[in-house]
Motif scaffolding. Structure first.
Motif, PDB file in Angstrom:
ATOM      1  N   PRO A  45     -12.563  12.223   2.824  1.00  0.00           N
ATOM      2  CA  PRO A  45     -12.116  12.721   1.519  1.00  0.00           C
ATOM      3  C   PRO A  45     -10.739  12.180   1.124  1.00  0.00           C
ATOM      4  O   PRO A  45     -10.241  12.528   0.070  1.00  0.00           O
ATOM      5  CB  PRO A  45     -12.065  14.229   1.722  1.00  0.00           C
ATOM      6  CG  PRO A  45     -11.837  14.410   3.167  1.00  0.00           C
ATOM      7  CD  PRO A  45     -12.546  13.264   3.845  1.00  0.00           C
ATOM      8  N   PHE A  46     -10.144  11.335   1.949  1.00  0.00           N
ATOM      9  CA  PHE A  46      -8.811  10.824   1.679  1.00  0.00           C
ATOM     10  C   PHE A  46      -8.859   9.413   1.112  1.00  0.00           C
ATOM     11  O   PHE A  46      -9.739   8.625   1.428  1.00  0.00           O
ATOM     12  CB  PHE A  46      -7.959  10.830   2.952  1.00  0.00           C
ATOM     13  CG  PHE A  46      -7.765  12.203   3.514  1.00  0.00           C
ATOM     14  CD1 PHE A  46      -6.955  13.114   2.868  1.00  0.00           C
ATOM     15  CD2 PHE A  46      -8.406  12.587   4.667  1.00  0.00           C
ATOM     16  CE1 PHE A  46      -6.774  14.393   3.371  1.00  0.00           C
ATOM     17  CE2 PHE A  46      -8.247  13.861   5.176  1.00  0.00           C
ATOM     18  CZ  PHE A  46      -7.421  14.758   4.529  1.00  0.00           C
ATOM     19  N   VAL A  47      -7.873   9.098   0.294  1.00  0.00           N
ATOM     20  CA  VAL A  47      -7.722   7.774  -0.295  1.00  0.00           C
ATOM     21  C   VAL A  47      -6.450   7.174   0.283  1.00  0.00           C
ATOM     22  O   VAL A  47      -5.390   7.809   0.250  1.00  0.00           O
ATOM     23  CB  VAL A  47      -7.627   7.868  -1.830  1.00  0.00           C
ATOM     24  CG1 VAL A  47      -7.403   6.510  -2.437  1.00  0.00           C
ATOM     25  CG2 VAL A  47      -8.869   8.514  -2.394  1.00  0.00           C
ATOM     26  N   PHE A  48      -6.534   5.963   0.821  1.00  0.00           N
ATOM     27  CA  PHE A  48      -5.390   5.319   1.469  1.00  0.00           C
ATOM     28  C   PHE A  48      -4.808   4.173   0.652  1.00  0.00           C
ATOM     29  O   PHE A  48      -3.697   3.736   0.907  1.00  0.00           O
ATOM     30  CB  PHE A  48      -5.795   4.804   2.850  1.00  0.00           C
ATOM     31  CG  PHE A  48      -6.252   5.901   3.761  1.00  0.00           C
ATOM     32  CD1 PHE A  48      -5.341   6.706   4.406  1.00  0.00           C
ATOM     33  CD2 PHE A  48      -7.598   6.145   3.955  1.00  0.00           C
ATOM     34  CE1 PHE A  48      -5.750   7.724   5.245  1.00  0.00           C
ATOM     35  CE2 PHE A  48      -8.016   7.157   4.784  1.00  0.00           C
ATOM     36  CZ  PHE A  48      -7.099   7.953   5.434  1.00  0.00           C
ATOM     37  N   THR A  49      -5.565   3.655  -0.325  1.00  0.00           N
ATOM     38  CA  THR A  49      -5.091   2.546  -1.156  1.00  0.00           C
ATOM     39  C   THR A  49      -5.392   2.837  -2.620  1.00  0.00           C
ATOM     40  O   THR A  49      -6.197   3.698  -2.938  1.00  0.00           O
ATOM     41  CB  THR A  49      -5.774   1.224  -0.775  1.00  0.00           C
ATOM     42  OG1 THR A  49      -7.189   1.370  -0.927  1.00  0.00           O
ATOM     43  CG2 THR A  49      -5.444   0.807   0.634  1.00  0.00           C
ATOM     44  N   ARG A  50      -4.716   2.096  -3.486  1.00  0.00           N
ATOM     45  CA  ARG A  50      -4.974   2.187  -4.923  1.00  0.00           C
ATOM     46  C   ARG A  50      -4.754   0.820  -5.548  1.00  0.00           C
ATOM     47  O   ARG A  50      -4.171  -0.066  -4.928  1.00  0.00           O
ATOM     48  CB  ARG A  50      -4.050   3.213  -5.574  1.00  0.00           C
ATOM     49  CG  ARG A  50      -2.597   2.797  -5.571  1.00  0.00           C
ATOM     50  CD  ARG A  50      -1.728   3.722  -6.400  1.00  0.00           C
ATOM     51  NE  ARG A  50      -0.334   3.357  -6.304  1.00  0.00           N
ATOM     52  CZ  ARG A  50       0.268   2.441  -7.055  1.00  0.00           C
ATOM     53  NH1 ARG A  50      -0.422   1.793  -7.958  1.00  0.00           N
ATOM     54  NH2 ARG A  50       1.545   2.162  -6.901  1.00  0.00           N
ATOM     55  N   ARG A  51      -5.243   0.651  -6.759  1.00  0.00           N
ATOM     56  CA  ARG A  51      -4.984  -0.583  -7.495  1.00  0.00           C
ATOM     57  C   ARG A  51      -3.598  -0.539  -8.086  1.00  0.00           C
ATOM     58  O   ARG A  51      -3.200   0.454  -8.686  1.00  0.00           O
ATOM     59  CB  ARG A  51      -5.989  -0.726  -8.635  1.00  0.00           C
ATOM     60  CG  ARG A  51      -7.174  -1.573  -8.270  1.00  0.00           C
ATOM     61  CD  ARG A  51      -8.106  -1.756  -9.433  1.00  0.00           C
ATOM     62  NE  ARG A  51      -7.464  -2.427 -10.538  1.00  0.00           N
ATOM     63  CZ  ARG A  51      -7.936  -2.408 -11.772  1.00  0.00           C
ATOM     64  NH1 ARG A  51      -9.018  -1.770 -12.067  1.00  0.00           N
ATOM     65  NH2 ARG A  51      -7.295  -3.051 -12.731  1.00  0.00           N
ATOM     66  N   GLY A  52      -2.855  -1.594  -7.914  1.00  0.00           N
ATOM     67  CA  GLY A  52      -1.505  -1.645  -8.454  1.00  0.00           C
ATOM     68  C   GLY A  52      -1.510  -1.745  -9.966  1.00  0.00           C
ATOM     69  O   GLY A  52      -2.390  -2.367 -10.558  1.00  0.00           O
ATOM     70  N   SER A  53      -0.525  -1.143 -10.612  1.00  0.00           N
ATOM     71  CA  SER A  53      -0.452  -1.157 -12.070  1.00  0.00           C
ATOM     72  C   SER A  53       0.596  -2.137 -12.580  1.00  0.00           C
ATOM     73  O   SER A  53       0.802  -2.236 -13.782  1.00  0.00           O
ATOM     74  CB  SER A  53      -0.128   0.248 -12.579  1.00  0.00           C
ATOM     75  OG  SER A  53       1.101   0.684 -12.047  1.00  0.00           O
ATOM     76  N   MET A  54       1.241  -2.864 -11.679  1.00  0.00           N
ATOM     77  CA  MET A  54       2.289  -3.790 -12.096  1.00  0.00           C
ATOM     78  C   MET A  54       1.814  -5.240 -11.986  1.00  0.00           C
ATOM     79  O   MET A  54       0.743  -5.505 -11.446  1.00  0.00           O
ATOM     80  CB  MET A  54       3.539  -3.560 -11.255  1.00  0.00           C
ATOM     81  CG  MET A  54       4.137  -2.190 -11.470  1.00  0.00           C
ATOM     82  SD  MET A  54       5.812  -2.050 -10.892  1.00  0.00           S
ATOM     83  CE  MET A  54       5.568  -1.614  -9.209  1.00  0.00           C
ATOM     84  N   TYR A  55       2.634  -6.136 -12.519  1.00  0.00           N
ATOM     85  CA  TYR A  55       2.301  -7.561 -12.566  1.00  0.00           C
ATOM     86  C   TYR A  55       3.480  -8.396 -12.068  1.00  0.00           C
ATOM     87  O   TYR A  55       4.622  -7.998 -12.180  1.00  0.00           O
ATOM     88  CB  TYR A  55       1.978  -7.977 -14.009  1.00  0.00           C
ATOM     89  CG  TYR A  55       0.756  -7.293 -14.563  1.00  0.00           C
ATOM     90  CD1 TYR A  55      -0.505  -7.846 -14.390  1.00  0.00           C
ATOM     91  CD2 TYR A  55       0.862  -6.096 -15.247  1.00  0.00           C
ATOM     92  CE1 TYR A  55      -1.625  -7.229 -14.889  1.00  0.00           C
ATOM     93  CE2 TYR A  55      -0.248  -5.462 -15.754  1.00  0.00           C
ATOM     94  CZ  TYR A  55      -1.489  -6.040 -15.576  1.00  0.00           C
ATOM     95  OH  TYR A  55      -2.599  -5.402 -16.063  1.00  0.00           O
TER      96      TYR A  55
END
Length: 113
Positions: A45-55
């Motif tokens: 049920p855990f999330v360890f990564t995400r998509r970055g919002s920066m460039y």
């Protein structure tokens, strides 16, 4: 609004087989859906990564938005104006989270004692 993640695809990784939320076994692809649901039961049920919002820009700088200053002459006056840059930007990619977060599709009831 509202359909997020696995619910919209008919796959509910956190449910038990008795709940019937793991996608039906009907049709030609039913066996594959059932196999996916069984394999997803081991999902955490855990999330360890995400998509970055920066460039990144061509200089290697990292930011949400990039602007360049342009000089505009209007009625004989020079004025500085900011123009947003859209070209030659590279997405940041996958970012590792410092602390794991609970998945958005995981049913949780939070109460204060």
């Amino acid at each position: 609004m509202g359909a997020s993640g696995s619910k919209s695809r008919g796959l509910w990784p956190f449910s038990s087989p008795a709940a019937g939320g793991g996608g039906g076994a009907e049709g030609a692809g039913g066996q594959q859906a059932l196999a996916r649901a069984r394999a997803a039961r081991a999902a955490t049920p855990f999330v360890f990564t995400r998509r970055g919002s920066m460039y990144y820009d061509e200089d290697g700088d990292l930011a949400h938005e990039f602007y360049e200053e342009t000089i505009v002459t209007k009625n004989g006056r020079k004025r500085a104006k900011l123009k947003r840059i859209h070209k030659n930007l590279i997405p940041q990619g996958i970012v590792k989270l410092e602390h794991p977060r609970i998945h958005v599709d995981f049913p949780v009831i939070i109460c204060e004692v």
